[in-house]
Design a protein around this motif. Structure first.
Motif, short mmCIF file in Angstrom:
data_model
loop_
_atom_site.label_atom_id
_atom_site.label_comp_id
_atom_site.label_asym_id
_atom_site.label_seq_id
_atom_site.Cartn_x
_atom_site.Cartn_y
_atom_site.Cartn_z
N PRO A 3 0.79 -1.23 0.00
CA PRO A 3 0.00 0.00 0.00
C PRO A 3 0.83 1.28 0.00
CG PRO A 3 0.12 -0.84 2.20
CD PRO A 3 0.84 -1.84 1.31
N ASN A 4 0.21 2.32 -0.46
CA ASN A 4 0.74 3.68 -0.41
C ASN A 4 -0.33 4.49 0.32
OD1 ASN A 4 2.33 5.90 -0.92
ND2 ASN A 4 1.51 6.24 -2.94
N ALA A 5 -0.46 4.21 1.62
CA ALA A 5 -1.60 4.69 2.39
C ALA A 5 -1.34 5.98 3.16
CB ALA A 5 -2.02 3.61 3.38
N GLU A 6 -2.40 6.72 3.32
CA GLU A 6 -2.43 7.92 4.15
C GLU A 6 -2.46 7.46 5.60
OE1 GLU A 6 -2.58 11.94 4.79
OE2 GLU A 6 -3.03 11.23 2.78
N ARG A 29 -1.80 11.55 -5.07
CA ARG A 29 -2.18 11.55 -3.67
C ARG A 29 -1.85 10.19 -3.05
NH1 ARG A 29 -6.58 8.29 -3.22
NH2 ARG A 29 -7.85 7.98 -5.07
N PHE A 30 -1.82 10.17 -1.72
CA PHE A 30 -1.74 8.92 -0.98
C PHE A 30 -3.15 8.37 -0.87
CE2 PHE A 30 2.00 11.24 0.48
CZ PHE A 30 2.99 10.26 0.36
N GLY A 31 -3.29 7.06 -0.80
CA GLY A 31 -4.62 6.46 -0.70
C GLY A 31 -5.13 6.47 0.73
N PRO A 32 -6.41 6.75 0.91
CA PRO A 32 -6.99 6.70 2.25
C PRO A 32 -7.10 5.24 2.73
CG PRO A 32 -8.70 7.12 0.65
CD PRO A 32 -7.40 7.16 -0.09
N PRO A 33 -7.12 5.03 4.03
CA PRO A 33 -7.25 3.67 4.55
C PRO A 33 -8.45 2.91 3.98
CG PRO A 33 -6.66 5.15 6.32
CD PRO A 33 -6.95 6.01 5.10
N SER A 34 -9.52 3.60 3.64
CA SER A 34 -10.71 2.91 3.09
C SER A 34 -10.38 2.22 1.77
CB SER A 34 -11.86 3.90 2.90
OG SER A 34 -11.49 4.92 1.98
N VAL A 54 0.90 -13.36 -4.76
CA VAL A 54 1.10 -12.14 -5.54
C VAL A 54 1.10 -10.92 -4.61
CG1 VAL A 54 -1.37 -11.78 -5.97
CG2 VAL A 54 0.29 -10.88 -7.59
N VAL A 55 1.87 -9.92 -4.98
CA VAL A 55 1.84 -8.65 -4.26
C VAL A 55 0.90 -7.74 -5.03
CG1 VAL A 55 3.16 -6.62 -3.57
CG2 VAL A 55 4.18 -8.89 -3.38
N LEU A 56 -0.11 -7.25 -4.35
CA LEU A 56 -1.09 -6.36 -4.97
C LEU A 56 -0.71 -4.92 -4.65
CD1 LEU A 56 -3.82 -6.03 -6.45
CD2 LEU A 56 -4.91 -6.14 -4.21
N PRO A 57 -0.20 -4.18 -5.64
CA PRO A 57 0.16 -2.79 -5.34
C PRO A 57 -1.07 -1.89 -5.31
CG PRO A 57 0.73 -3.32 -7.62
CD PRO A 57 0.16 -4.56 -6.99
N VAL A 58 -1.39 -1.40 -4.14
CA VAL A 58 -2.48 -0.44 -3.97
C VAL A 58 -1.77 0.87 -3.62
CG1 VAL A 58 -4.60 0.10 -2.72
CG2 VAL A 58 -3.96 -2.29 -3.11
N ASP A 59 -1.20 1.49 -4.68
CA ASP A 59 -0.26 2.58 -4.44
C ASP A 59 -0.46 3.80 -5.33
OD1 ASP A 59 0.66 1.72 -6.91
OD2 ASP A 59 2.59 1.00 -6.17
N GLY A 60 -1.60 3.90 -5.98
CA GLY A 60 -1.86 5.07 -6.81
C GLY A 60 -1.01 5.14 -8.06
N GLY A 61 -0.32 4.07 -8.39
CA GLY A 61 0.50 4.02 -9.58
C GLY A 61 1.96 4.32 -9.38
N ILE A 62 2.40 4.56 -8.15
CA ILE A 62 3.79 4.94 -7.90
C ILE A 62 4.78 3.84 -8.29
CG2 ILE A 62 4.00 4.22 -5.50
CD1 ILE A 62 5.48 6.91 -5.02
N SER A 63 4.32 2.59 -8.32
CA SER A 63 5.23 1.49 -8.67
C SER A 63 5.34 1.27 -10.18
CB SER A 63 4.78 0.19 -7.99
OG SER A 63 3.49 -0.18 -8.44
N ILE A 64 4.61 2.03 -10.96
CA ILE A 64 4.66 1.89 -12.42
C ILE A 64 5.97 2.43 -12.95
CG2 ILE A 64 3.63 2.61 -14.60
CD1 ILE A 64 0.94 2.63 -13.24
#
Length: 64
Positions: A3-6, A29-34, A54-64
């Protein structure tokens, strides 16, 4: 999950540096906990039954 969480840790970043970091995130932006919780709920659901190792990137695209 990657995650790339707030979080409180993000809150400790000085505002100028935070703006710099956010400018590198494609969503801007950083992603909200929701949003992190929604990804976890999906992974825990029957719809994700075939997803393994698998690693699921929930990071707003920063890992692209």
């Amino acid at each position: 999950m990657s995650p790339n969480a707030e979080t409180r840790m993000i809150d400790s970043i000085p505002p100028e540096r935070r703006k710099d970091i956010e400018s590198t995130i494609p969503l801007g932006r950083f992603g909200p906990p929701s949003e992190m919780a929604a990804a976890v709920a999906f992974l825990a659901s029957d719809e994700a039954a075939c997803i393994t190792g698998v690693v699921l990137p929930v990071d707003g695209g920063i890992s692209i």
